[in-house]
Design an enzyme around this catalytic site. Structure first.
Site, mmCIF file in Angstrom:
data_model
loop_
_atom_site.group_PDB
_atom_site.id
_atom_site.type_symbol
_atom_site.label_atom_id
_atom_site.label_comp_id
_atom_site.label_asym_id
_atom_site.label_seq_id
_atom_site.Cartn_x
_atom_site.Cartn_y
_atom_site.Cartn_z
ATOM 1 N N GLY A 80 0.831 -1.194 0.000
ATOM 2 C CA GLY A 80 0.000 0.000 0.000
ATOM 3 C C GLY A 80 0.866 1.243 0.000
ATOM 4 N N ALA A 81 0.273 2.366 -0.369
ATOM 5 C CA ALA A 81 1.018 3.618 -0.492
ATOM 6 C C ALA A 81 1.401 4.221 0.854
ATOM 7 C CB ALA A 81 0.193 4.625 -1.297
ATOM 8 N N HIS A 82 0.722 3.819 1.910
ATOM 9 C CA HIS A 82 0.975 4.417 3.238
ATOM 10 C C HIS A 82 2.038 3.619 3.976
ATOM 11 C CE1 HIS A 82 0.304 5.876 7.292
ATOM 12 N NE2 HIS A 82 -0.411 6.858 6.770
ATOM 13 N N PRO A 83 3.006 4.300 4.597
ATOM 14 C CA PRO A 83 3.966 3.563 5.428
ATOM 15 C C PRO A 83 3.225 2.874 6.576
ATOM 16 C CG PRO A 83 4.609 5.869 5.187
ATOM 17 C CD PRO A 83 3.244 5.723 4.588
ATOM 18 N N ARG A 84 3.683 1.707 6.966
ATOM 19 C CA ARG A 84 2.981 0.979 8.019
ATOM 20 C C ARG A 84 3.979 0.376 9.000
ATOM 21 N NH1 ARG A 84 2.967 0.027 3.154
ATOM 22 N NH2 ARG A 84 3.958 -1.814 2.379
#
Length: 118
Positions: A80-84
């Site tokens: 996904g595009a969001h850091p996690r």
């Protein structure tokens, strides 16, 4: 008046509706809290839940949501595009009524200790 706390956890699933519903159901099933909203973003592959309740009830709902997310989300296959940071990224507690920010910090610390043990 009684104390009221809002919690807005973010978890790393925004595509699989079945998994999202199972995680959000943990909040729905917790007495003393009210689910206000939740939304998911497929590009970021992330969901955000908002609920309120008494301090202990809100902490319990957050615990159950985090545990369910960790059971259902496989971070080794996540994209996904969001850091996690993990299956659940952030779990802020926000003072709403008759509770201080400092008390919300203690709720977060208590939750962290419980998660560490479980």
């Amino acid at each position: 008046m009684s104390k009221l706390v809002e919690c807005v956890p973010n978890f790393s699933e925004g595509r699989d509706k079945e998994i999202i519903e199972k995680i959000v159901d943990e909040v729905r099933k917790t007495e003393g809290v009210k689910l206000l909203d939740y939304c998911s973003d497929k590009d970021h592959n992330r969901s955000v839940v908002t609920f309120i309740g008494g301090p202990e009830e809100t902490k319990e709902a957050a615990f159950k949501l985090i545990k369910k997310a960790s059971e259902l989300i496989d971070m080794s296959k996540h994209s996904g595009a969001h850091p996690r940071m993990g299956a659940t990224d952030v779990v802020p507690f926000i003072p709403i009524r008759d509770i201080t920010t400092e008390e919300c910090v203690e709720i977060a610390k208590d939750l962290g200790k419980r998660l560490e043990k479980n």
